[in-house]
Design a protein around this motif. Sequence first.
Motif, PDB file in Angstrom:
ATOM      1  N   PRO A   1       0.690  -1.259   0.037  1.00  0.00           N
ATOM      2  CA  PRO A   1       0.003   0.097  -0.130  1.00  0.00           C
ATOM      3  C   PRO A   1       0.797   1.227  -0.090  1.00  0.00           C
ATOM      4  O   PRO A   1       1.838   1.189   0.628  1.00  0.00           O
ATOM      5  CB  PRO A   1      -0.924  -0.014   1.366  1.00  0.00           C
ATOM      6  N   ASP A   2       0.375   2.189  -0.705  1.00  0.00           N
ATOM      7  CA  ASP A   2       0.908   3.590  -0.782  1.00  0.00           C
ATOM      8  C   ASP A   2       2.379   3.584  -1.482  1.00  0.00           C
ATOM      9  O   ASP A   2       2.975   4.615  -1.957  1.00  0.00           O
ATOM     10  CB  ASP A   2       1.327   3.964   0.525  1.00  0.00           C
ATOM     11  N   ALA A   3       2.920   2.110  -1.972  1.00  0.00           N
ATOM     12  CA  ALA A   3       4.012   2.476  -2.733  1.00  0.00           C
ATOM     13  C   ALA A   3       3.833   3.003  -4.180  1.00  0.00           C
ATOM     14  O   ALA A   3       5.068   3.563  -4.611  1.00  0.00           O
ATOM     15  CB  ALA A   3       4.611   0.893  -2.820  1.00  0.00           C
ATOM     16  N   PRO A   4       2.776   2.570  -5.081  1.00  0.00           N
ATOM     17  CA  PRO A   4       2.786   3.384  -6.298  1.00  0.00           C
ATOM     18  C   PRO A   4       2.917   4.818  -6.305  1.00  0.00           C
ATOM     19  O   PRO A   4       3.507   5.514  -7.068  1.00  0.00           O
ATOM     20  CB  PRO A   4       1.352   2.859  -6.569  1.00  0.00           C
ATOM     21  N   LYS A   5       2.185   5.452  -5.299  1.00  0.00           N
ATOM     22  CA  LYS A   5       2.412   6.951  -5.117  1.00  0.00           C
ATOM     23  C   LYS A   5       3.818   7.268  -4.881  1.00  0.00           C
ATOM     24  O   LYS A   5       4.180   8.372  -5.376  1.00  0.00           O
ATOM     25  CB  LYS A   5       1.608   7.558  -4.080  1.00  0.00           C
ATOM     26  N   ARG A   6       4.472   6.667  -3.922  1.00  0.00           N
ATOM     27  CA  ARG A   6       5.972   6.927  -3.727  1.00  0.00           C
ATOM     28  C   ARG A   6       6.850   7.000  -4.985  1.00  0.00           C
ATOM     29  O   ARG A   6       7.586   7.768  -4.940  1.00  0.00           O
ATOM     30  CB  ARG A   6       6.415   6.152  -2.456  1.00  0.00           C
ATOM     31  N   VAL A   7       6.607   5.966  -5.637  1.00  0.00           N
ATOM     32  CA  VAL A   7       7.439   5.874  -7.050  1.00  0.00           C
ATOM     33  C   VAL A   7       6.923   6.551  -8.285  1.00  0.00           C
ATOM     34  O   VAL A   7       7.500   6.548  -9.050  1.00  0.00           O
ATOM     35  CB  VAL A   7       7.618   4.561  -7.205  1.00  0.00           C
ATOM     36  N   GLY A   8       5.869   7.054  -8.067  1.00  0.00           N
ATOM     37  CA  GLY A   8       5.144   7.909  -9.260  1.00  0.00           C
ATOM     38  C   GLY A   8       4.585   7.089 -10.292  1.00  0.00           C
ATOM     39  O   GLY A   8       4.641   7.211 -11.534  1.00  0.00           O
ATOM     40  N   ILE A   9       4.020   5.949  -9.903  1.00  0.00           N
ATOM     41  CA  ILE A   9       3.244   5.046 -10.887  1.00  0.00           C
ATOM     42  C   ILE A   9       1.752   5.335 -10.776  1.00  0.00           C
ATOM     43  O   ILE A   9       1.224   5.148  -9.616  1.00  0.00           O
ATOM     44  CB  ILE A   9       3.735   3.475 -10.720  1.00  0.00           C
ATOM     45  N   ASN A  10       1.164   5.459 -11.770  1.00  0.00           N
ATOM     46  CA  ASN A  10      -0.464   5.478 -11.849  1.00  0.00           C
ATOM     47  C   ASN A  10      -0.678   3.887 -12.307  1.00  0.00           C
ATOM     48  O   ASN A  10      -0.339   3.343 -13.353  1.00  0.00           O
ATOM     49  CB  ASN A  10      -0.590   6.362 -12.961  1.00  0.00           C
ATOM     50  N   LEU A  11      -1.523   3.137 -11.332  1.00  0.00           N
ATOM     51  CA  LEU A  11      -1.899   2.079 -11.567  1.00  0.00           C
ATOM     52  C   LEU A  11      -2.958   1.765 -12.765  1.00  0.00           C
ATOM     53  O   LEU A  11      -2.672   0.540 -13.396  1.00  0.00           O
ATOM     54  CB  LEU A  11      -2.415   1.467 -10.384  1.00  0.00           C
ATOM     55  N   ASP A  12      -3.424   2.772 -13.297  1.00  0.00           N
ATOM     56  CA  ASP A  12      -4.279   2.685 -14.346  1.00  0.00           C
ATOM     57  C   ASP A  12      -3.517   2.705 -15.648  1.00  0.00           C
ATOM     58  O   ASP A  12      -3.817   2.133 -16.549  1.00  0.00           O
ATOM     59  CB  ASP A  12      -4.955   3.786 -14.348  1.00  0.00           C
ATOM     60  N   ASP A  13      -2.016   2.963 -15.516  1.00  0.00           N
ATOM     61  CA  ASP A  13      -1.097   2.701 -16.709  1.00  0.00           C
ATOM     62  C   ASP A  13      -0.758   1.227 -16.857  1.00  0.00           C
ATOM     63  O   ASP A  13      -0.266   0.874 -17.947  1.00  0.00           O
ATOM     64  CB  ASP A  13       0.112   3.628 -16.291  1.00  0.00           C
ATOM     65  N   ILE A  14      -0.982   0.445 -15.931  1.00  0.00           N
ATOM     66  CA  ILE A  14      -0.625  -1.060 -15.943  1.00  0.00           C
ATOM     67  C   ILE A  14      -1.795  -1.838 -16.029  1.00  0.00           C
ATOM     68  O   ILE A  14      -2.788  -1.847 -15.477  1.00  0.00           O
ATOM     69  CB  ILE A  14      -0.068  -1.476 -14.824  1.00  0.00           C
ATOM     70  N   PRO A  15      -1.992  -2.777 -17.114  1.00  0.00           N
ATOM     71  CA  PRO A  15      -2.943  -3.725 -17.311  1.00  0.00           C
ATOM     72  C   PRO A  15      -3.297  -4.292 -16.036  1.00  0.00           C
ATOM     73  O   PRO A  15      -2.267  -5.010 -15.323  1.00  0.00           O
ATOM     74  CB  PRO A  15      -2.611  -4.660 -18.189  1.00  0.00           C
ATOM     75  N   ALA A  16      -4.409  -4.757 -15.430  1.00  0.00           N
ATOM     76  CA  ALA A  16      -4.704  -5.253 -14.309  1.00  0.00           C
ATOM     77  C   ALA A  16      -4.210  -6.579 -14.187  1.00  0.00           C
ATOM     78  O   ALA A  16      -3.476  -7.140 -12.918  1.00  0.00           O
ATOM     79  CB  ALA A  16      -6.327  -5.406 -14.053  1.00  0.00           C
TER      80      ALA A  16
END
Length: 725
Positions: free
Chosen positions: A378-393
């Motif tokens: 949790p919170d790691a995507p925001k820390r490294v600047g990754i938008n989860l919507d950019d990665i296929p589920a």
Amino acid sequence: MNLSKASCFLHNFIFRAARAAACVLPGGRMVAFGTRDDQIGAILVVNLTRQPRRWRRVIRELRRFRMADGSPLTSIVNRFAAIDARDGRAIAATADVDPNYRIGDQLYVQPDKRLAECFSANEPVMMTRQETAVARSHIEVWKSIAKGPHKFVLVLEDDIWFRRGAAAAVDSGWQAALQRCRIEGGPRLLYLSYSDAGGTAERADVCDALFRPVRGLWFLSGYVLSKEGAVALLKAMPVIGPVDMWINYRFDELQALALSTPSILQRHDSGSDNSYSVLPFLARAGIVDAGSGDMPSNRIRVEPLLAWTKLGERDGLAMALSMLGLRVRVFDGHENQIDAAELSSLFDEFDALVDPPLSRRALSAALANADLKFVFEPDAPKRVGINLDDIPAPRTAVLSLDCTTIERWEPLCTFLGLAEPVEAFPLGASRSLRVFRDDRPYVERKSGPAPKKSINLIDDSPWVLPPHPDWPLRPQGARRHERSGSRIIHADMSSASPELPSVVETFPGNLATFAHETITYQDSGANISISVAEAGLRPYRSGAFASRRSFEQGRFEAGIRAARGSGLVTGFFLHRSDPRQEIDVELAGGDPRRMLVNVYFNPGDDGSNMSFGYRGTPCHIDLGFDSTLDIHMYAIDWQPGRIVWSVDGKVVHERVGWDPTPIPHLPMRLHANLWAPRSEKLAGQVDKATLPSTAAFRNISVFGTMDDRQRSPYMAPQLVDLNEP
């Protein structure tokens, strides 16, 4: 080619072919089975859901037989879903099972002088998760029988087969049991399958068909249990220790009976992921000579994985990925940014990168790579600047930290397509210990021509990297290694030391048993002598020391004169089990001018049953002198992320993370011994003409910190087979 493995494969092939042929032939009629009150009315087969092949094999075995009325025996068969050791929730703490038992319980079922000499009857043992699952499975069967409509039920495990003449033997035994128990209305417990505990089973009231066991039967792979017997077992709970051991204590109250000869046997070709809690004790007592050093059957192959964590105090996710069989590298965030080309090369060595400091271009390349998977806390995507919507589920998993450790394996293993381990999800090592960091100096460090060195075969496992062409590096210059930390143990070994007592155990691959009498003390130190044994299962007698306490890093040193003679090894090392980790100094008496250094690493928290490896990562170091002539000071300096070996104060070898293994991170005991390897490839063949031979130890010291927790006693090093594939 390993001929023993080939022979085992051929033996299993012949056995399977024979069973396949036998299963097409009728097995006969069993009049013991039927619908009357004095007949066995049902069969329950305990089978893991993930083992459908075993279920089919049992059905093929049972299909050969018919009941008293001519109906197929399979008409009364039902599958009973076994408790899976991989399901942590199913084997969580329960009032039904107490996992703590004693060596005395093992000795009650199977007395053995060697085990009794090595361990107190009150020595504690804890059941493995697999043993707990087996016990829970049988308990659930008993509950079903107690509530069910049938007076007598045959319980079968899913790895059995019926020997020739089984129908007649079962019928004869059943009639004899009914006759003996006519007042009680029939037998409460009748063994159709068992193993006599080393030939020590006590038998009473013996007749041609059956006997009454007093104690000494192993296995619960085939037994008839009455409704009354099931109720009695449930009232006697909790089950304390392995269920087939515990039930020996119930024989008298159940008036248990057993066929004179088992009619149902266990298959030896099925394979098993079971783990036996008493096995390490039996190995240390020299009763069995089989270790747990096998390698994982196959290296895990998964898509390359990038993972980012919450940067907590522990490397829990990295440890979990490593336990799943991935090669894992962890970053701390202060490293130079990784560009796209370097990212690609890193995946040539590692399966998973945790918290990698990717450049923008490298991150873009990773997102565009359809073969890469991403795991986040949790919170790691925001820390490294990754938008989860950019990665296929399907390529992304965000792990919850709110669930219990029992539940944390399921989402990770489902995402990676891997089976859940039976071990608990790890807390992981402290980040300060630098486990899984790659600190190899090969890129930054440039030296002259590579020195002549000896590189031995090493384990091929997820926790060993193929050695670099420059490995092992020769230490630069004649660098001395100074002591650091306070001295917490010192024993001059002129007399028996309470901190380093002698032990009377042994270990797999050792041709010698250890005894107190083989050690003598003088003003100059302790001498361990190895000689030909006058009697016993092993041909030689020798000795060993082991520290009472475990240590979390530190410097460990001893003055040692190695024993002279081919086939002899003088050892000074740190060791632990569950998981197995080890740091070695070994001096071969037939090659006295070289020292063997070695490291074993297995991942997991304390108690994890990870004990792979039989070679480790050994390499020879030239000493420049004959180690059997004089006392020299040998030292192991084990610190977070680094191990340094020195001789007479001069550094002779050092390793850092992933060079070629992670550095052991859990507390270990200190050991010293003189032993004779079973494998001649390690030290040569023992030359009896040189015996007795003696190794000397003096001034053993430990500097640093200490873990006072009392852990399992002496475990010596696994056999290092330098050439066996």
